[in-house]
Design a protein around this motif. Sequence first.
Motif, PDB file in Angstrom:
ATOM      1  N   PRO A  15       0.895  -1.163   0.032  1.00 39.06           N
ATOM      2  CA  PRO A  15      -0.055   0.061   0.008  1.00 39.06           C
ATOM      3  C   PRO A  15       0.796   1.345  -0.058  1.00 39.06           C
ATOM      4  CG  PRO A  15      -0.846  -1.475   1.576  1.00 39.06           C
ATOM      5  CD  PRO A  15       0.614  -2.070   1.137  1.00 39.06           C
ATOM      6  N   LEU A  16       0.285   2.151  -0.682  1.00 35.36           N
ATOM      7  CA  LEU A  16       1.027   3.477  -0.673  1.00 35.36           C
ATOM      8  C   LEU A  16       0.466   4.753   0.007  1.00 35.36           C
ATOM      9  CD1 LEU A  16       1.707   3.833  -4.451  1.00 35.36           C
ATOM     10  CD2 LEU A  16       3.429   3.113  -2.709  1.00 35.36           C
ATOM     11  N   ASP A  17      -0.718   4.692  -0.001  1.00 36.65           N
ATOM     12  CA  ASP A  17      -1.694   5.565   0.829  1.00 36.65           C
ATOM     13  C   ASP A  17      -3.042   5.109   1.176  1.00 36.65           C
ATOM     14  OD1 ASP A  17      -2.905   5.603  -1.895  1.00 36.65           O
ATOM     15  OD2 ASP A  17      -2.324   7.629  -2.121  1.00 36.65           O
ATOM     16  N   GLY A  18      -3.289   3.808   1.161  1.00 34.04           N
ATOM     17  CA  GLY A  18      -4.506   3.213   1.759  1.00 34.04           C
ATOM     18  C   GLY A  18      -4.397   2.770   2.746  1.00 34.04           C
ATOM     19  N   VAL A  19      -5.467   1.747   3.354  1.00 33.86           N
ATOM     20  CA  VAL A  19      -5.215   0.978   4.602  1.00 33.86           C
ATOM     21  C   VAL A  19      -5.979  -0.262   4.212  1.00 33.86           C
ATOM     22  CG1 VAL A  19      -5.611   0.915   6.935  1.00 33.86           C
ATOM     23  CG2 VAL A  19      -5.188   2.821   6.056  1.00 33.86           C
ATOM     24  N   GLY A  38      -0.610  -0.743   6.074  1.00 32.02           N
ATOM     25  CA  GLY A  38      -0.402   0.795   5.229  1.00 32.02           C
ATOM     26  C   GLY A  38       0.861   0.865   4.692  1.00 32.02           C
ATOM     27  N   ASN A  39       1.395   2.059   4.446  1.00 32.55           N
ATOM     28  CA  ASN A  39       2.705   2.217   3.629  1.00 32.55           C
ATOM     29  C   ASN A  39       3.795   1.850   4.440  1.00 32.55           C
ATOM     30  OD1 ASN A  39       2.643   4.201   5.513  1.00 32.55           O
ATOM     31  ND2 ASN A  39       2.435   6.061   4.183  1.00 32.55           N
ATOM     32  N   GLU A  40       3.634   1.255   5.483  1.00 29.54           N
ATOM     33  CA  GLU A  40       4.750   0.827   6.278  1.00 29.54           C
ATOM     34  C   GLU A  40       5.047  -0.811   5.854  1.00 29.54           C
ATOM     35  OE1 GLU A  40       1.806  -1.064   8.223  1.00 29.54           O
ATOM     36  OE2 GLU A  40       1.844   1.035   7.624  1.00 29.54           O
ATOM     37  N   GLY A  41       4.038  -1.661   5.316  1.00 26.88           N
ATOM     38  CA  GLY A  41       4.228  -2.924   5.157  1.00 26.88           C
ATOM     39  C   GLY A  41       3.688  -3.579   3.702  1.00 26.88           C
ATOM     40  N   LEU A  42       3.302  -4.779   3.929  1.00 20.24           N
ATOM     41  CA  LEU A  42       3.000  -5.574   2.752  1.00 20.24           C
ATOM     42  C   LEU A  42       1.856  -6.502   3.135  1.00 20.24           C
ATOM     43  CD1 LEU A  42       4.082  -8.739   2.845  1.00 20.24           C
ATOM     44  CD2 LEU A  42       6.105  -7.479   2.877  1.00 20.24           C
ATOM     45  N   VAL A  43       1.091  -6.751   2.306  1.00 20.41           N
ATOM     46  CA  VAL A  43      -0.044  -7.518   2.239  1.00 20.41           C
ATOM     47  C   VAL A  43       0.126  -8.928   1.488  1.00 20.41           C
ATOM     48  CG1 VAL A  43      -2.473  -8.065   1.962  1.00 20.41           C
ATOM     49  CG2 VAL A  43      -1.787  -5.659   2.608  1.00 20.41           C
ATOM     50  N   GLY A  44       0.338  -9.826   2.332  1.00 21.25           N
ATOM     51  CA  GLY A  44       0.684 -11.377   1.614  1.00 21.25           C
ATOM     52  C   GLY A  44       1.514 -12.065   2.511  1.00 21.25           C
ATOM     53  N   SER A  59      -9.465  -4.338   1.455  1.00 26.30           N
ATOM     54  CA  SER A  59      -9.174  -2.722   1.491  1.00 26.30           C
ATOM     55  C   SER A  59     -10.346  -1.755   2.207  1.00 26.30           C
ATOM     56  CB  SER A  59      -9.016  -2.236  -0.123  1.00 26.30           C
ATOM     57  OG  SER A  59      -8.735  -0.849   0.078  1.00 26.30           O
ATOM     58  N   GLN A  60      -9.748  -1.058   3.228  1.00 27.54           N
ATOM     59  CA  GLN A  60     -10.792  -0.301   4.192  1.00 27.54           C
ATOM     60  C   GLN A  60     -10.671   0.832   3.920  1.00 27.54           C
ATOM     61  OE1 GLN A  60      -9.939  -0.504   8.241  1.00 27.54           O
ATOM     62  NE2 GLN A  60      -7.578  -0.444   8.018  1.00 27.54           N
ATOM     63  N   VAL A  61      -9.821   1.654   3.646  1.00 30.89           N
ATOM     64  CA  VAL A  61      -9.620   2.934   2.996  1.00 30.89           C
ATOM     65  C   VAL A  61      -9.000   3.094   1.883  1.00 30.89           C
ATOM     66  CG1 VAL A  61      -8.680   5.307   3.893  1.00 30.89           C
ATOM     67  CG2 VAL A  61      -9.336   3.935   5.589  1.00 30.89           C
ATOM     68  N   ALA A  62      -9.877   3.522   1.006  1.00 32.72           N
ATOM     69  CA  ALA A  62      -9.437   3.633  -0.278  1.00 32.72           C
ATOM     70  C   ALA A  62      -7.882   4.247  -0.651  1.00 32.72           C
ATOM     71  CB  ALA A  62     -10.343   4.081  -1.374  1.00 32.72           C
ATOM     72  N   GLY A  63      -7.099   3.518  -1.444  1.00 35.42           N
ATOM     73  CA  GLY A  63      -5.622   3.990  -1.825  1.00 35.42           C
ATOM     74  C   GLY A  63      -5.115   3.432  -2.818  1.00 35.42           C
ATOM     75  N   ARG A 124      -1.291   6.520   8.120  1.00 43.45           N
ATOM     76  CA  ARG A 124      -1.057   5.745   6.629  1.00 43.45           C
ATOM     77  C   ARG A 124      -1.254   6.566   5.322  1.00 43.45           C
ATOM     78  NH1 ARG A 124      -2.555   0.640   9.576  1.00 43.45           N
ATOM     79  NH2 ARG A 124      -0.573  -0.085  10.159  1.00 43.45           N
ATOM     80  N   VAL A 125      -2.859   7.103   5.629  1.00 45.37           N
ATOM     81  CA  VAL A 125      -3.354   7.879   4.331  1.00 45.37           C
ATOM     82  C   VAL A 125      -2.448   9.145   4.038  1.00 45.37           C
ATOM     83  CG1 VAL A 125      -5.603   6.794   4.649  1.00 45.37           C
ATOM     84  CG2 VAL A 125      -5.288   8.841   5.784  1.00 45.37           C
ATOM     85  N   GLY A 126      -1.897   9.778   4.909  1.00 47.81           N
ATOM     86  CA  GLY A 126      -1.275  10.982   4.575  1.00 47.81           C
ATOM     87  C   GLY A 126      -2.327  12.241   4.322  1.00 47.81           C
TER      88      GLY A 126
END
Length: 200
Positions: A15-19, A38-44, A59-63, A124-126
């Motif tokens: 993720p770059l800017d979503g959650v 969020g933008n600190e990690g990876l999903v998988g 995906s809970q907060v669009a990004g 995370r969303v900035g």
Amino acid sequence: MLFEPGQPVDAVYFPLDGVVSLVTPLEDGAIVEVATVGNEGLVGVPVVLGGSLAVRAISQVAGRCLTMEVGAFLYELRTKSAFPRLVDSYVQALFSQISQAAACNRLHSNEERLARWLLMSHDRVGADQFFITQEFLAQMLGSRRATVTLSASILQRAGFIRYHRGHVEIVDRLGLESAACECYDVIRLALERVVVPQSL
């Protein structure tokens, strides 16, 4: 929906800017959030561990996010670069977040947990504003919608947030931090160690 429990994971998401929420679904259809990414990690992470987990990724907060095919990701994990060490550090921080969330969900008030959740999403969303419905918040916090409505009203009356028809605005960040439980700082510090590692 990025993946379902028990299903093979065919891509890893950054993720770059979503959650993204990792949730545990129950037989009655209820879900409870165990971690956010969020933008600190990876999903998988199931790919890293060589299997699947009993979680759903939503995906809970669009990004926006970057996507990497599993084969390429696994190849990079075998290299002698900083990448595998960063992934290992993130997996440790993720499991720290999961264990902290388990304690938080059991011991802290709904207002404290909502404040923690809003702060983590804000990080995370900035942006000071983002969209999240009360129904989704109730699912994430394992609470009834009426409880989330009451908790959001308390935070709004205190002047920490504005919340109207799914639109959240963080008005007083320091005030919101004062309303959150200790878990916010514990999780934030664990994740910051991944983003700014002490040594590679």
